[in-house]
Design an enzyme around this catalytic site. Structure first.
Site, PDB file in Angstrom:
ATOM      1  N   CYS A  94      21.125 -36.292   7.931  1.00 13.38           N
ATOM      2  CA  CYS A  94      21.117 -34.835   8.079  1.00 13.38           C
ATOM      3  C   CYS A  94      20.361 -34.152   6.933  1.00 13.38           C
ATOM      4  O   CYS A  94      19.135 -34.250   6.903  1.00 13.38           O
ATOM      5  CB  CYS A  94      22.532 -34.329   8.212  1.00 13.38           C
ATOM      6  N   HIS A 190      26.234 -38.159  11.394  1.00 12.79           N
ATOM      7  CA  HIS A 190      27.322 -38.330  10.431  1.00 12.79           C
ATOM      8  C   HIS A 190      28.388 -39.211  11.099  1.00 12.79           C
ATOM      9  O   HIS A 190      28.182 -39.766  12.170  1.00 12.79           O
ATOM     10  CB  HIS A 190      27.973 -36.977  10.119  1.00 12.79           C
TER      11      HIS A 190
HETATM   12  N1  GLN Z   1      21.829 -27.655   5.831  1.00  9.10           N
HETATM   13  C1  GLN Z   1      21.210 -28.508   6.848  1.00  9.10           C
HETATM   14  C2  GLN Z   1      21.349 -27.916   8.268  1.00  9.10           C
HETATM   15  O1  GLN Z   1      22.212 -27.089   8.493  1.00  9.10           O
HETATM   16  C3  GLN Z   1      21.826 -29.899   6.825  1.00  9.10           C
HETATM   17  C4  GLN Z   1      23.292 -29.890   7.252  1.00  9.10           C
HETATM   18  C5  GLN Z   1      23.967 -31.239   7.064  1.00  9.10           C
HETATM   19  O2  GLN Z   1      23.601 -32.039   6.210  1.00  9.10           O
HETATM   20  N2  GLN Z   1      25.029 -31.500   7.872  1.00  9.10           N
HETATM   21  O3  GLN Z   1      20.594 -28.315   9.154  1.00  9.10           O
END
Ligand code: GLN
Length: 239
Positions: A94, A190
């Site tokens: 992510c 995740h």
């Molecule tokens: N801030 C980034 C987004 O919202 C990554 C989010 C995350 O790592 N879950 O896309």
């Protein structure tokens, strides 16, 4: 054989249990009698390009990504690229995945320069992609959980981890999820990802051991009954 696993920006980039990817790699190496050490690499601390064999780069909110992007631009990005050129493996999840690309543009903010290790770029969208996700691809069926506003678009130099069979994936438009180039892998999954996808965990371990021990490494099989049960259970969850 010894293996060193680096939890990249572990204090900042560790949402939705991404630390579990480090634990999985440590356990799956240790169960095979491989000497393994995990270290947390923090912003402001110069990366030793030869120390770690695998880097796990977890997810984070935009505010953490600002700090990490600055640190990468201050020298650690070049050191990480040097490690990759030397054969190190990287798994970005992510927010970490987004910074492995050319740039990530958050809402109302200029682009955060990425490492360009994956031929991709990301732009924050107006809605979030949240929920259980699954894909089918060259490393088999993978399952996880996604929560991101970023839309990631792959260039010709990056191959997707697979085609989405449940959820949104890279951008909710082209049906792809994740990306990989050489030994650098990125995903929105995740969960953490690796406990429920043991074959991918072993692929990363094998590639990392190849680097350190200059040659193909075949890992003895483990009893993955529990891992496969968790995978099947995750797959059955609704979006
Ligand atoms: N801030 C980034 C987004 O919202 C990554 C989010 C995350 O790592 N879950 O896309």
């Amino acid at each position: 054989m010894k293996l060193t696993i680096g939890f990249l920006y572990g204090r900042l980039m560790n949402i939705y249990g991404d630390r579990g990817n480090v634990a999985t790699l440590v356990r799956r190496a240790g169960w095979r009698g491989i000497e393994v050490e995990a270290v947390t690499l923090n912003a402001g601390e110069p990366i030793d390009p030869d120390l770690c064999d695998i880097y796990v780069f977890g997810g984070g909110q935009d505010k953490e990504q600002f700090v990490v992007a600055d640190d990468l631009a201050s020298g650690n990005g070049e050191r990480l690229k040097e490690a990759v050129e030397g054969g190190a493996v990287v798994l970005g999840v992510c927010g970490g995945y987004q910074l492995l690309g050319h740039y990530y543009k958050p809402h109302g903010h200029e682009e955060l320069r990425g490492l360009g290790l994956i031929d991709a770029y990301t732009v924050a969208g107006d809605t979030r992609h949240i929920g259980n996700i699954a894909l089918a691809g060259p490393f088999g069926e993978l399952v996880g959980f996604e929560n991101h506003s970023g839309r990631t678009y792959l260039g010709s130099g990056a191959r997707p981890l697979g085609a989405v069979t449940k959820g949104s994936g890279n951008n909710g438009e082209d049906g792809t999820e994740g990306a990989y180039t050489g030994r650098v892998y990125g995903t929105y999954m995740h969960g953490p990802l690796l406990p429920k996808n043991p074959a991918l965990a072993d692929r990363l371990l094998s590639e990392a051991l190849e680097r350190r021990h200059s040659g193909p490494v075949t890992l003895p099989p483990l009893d993955d009954t529990l891992e496969c049960s968790a995978h099947t259970s995750a797959l059955s969850r609704p979006r």
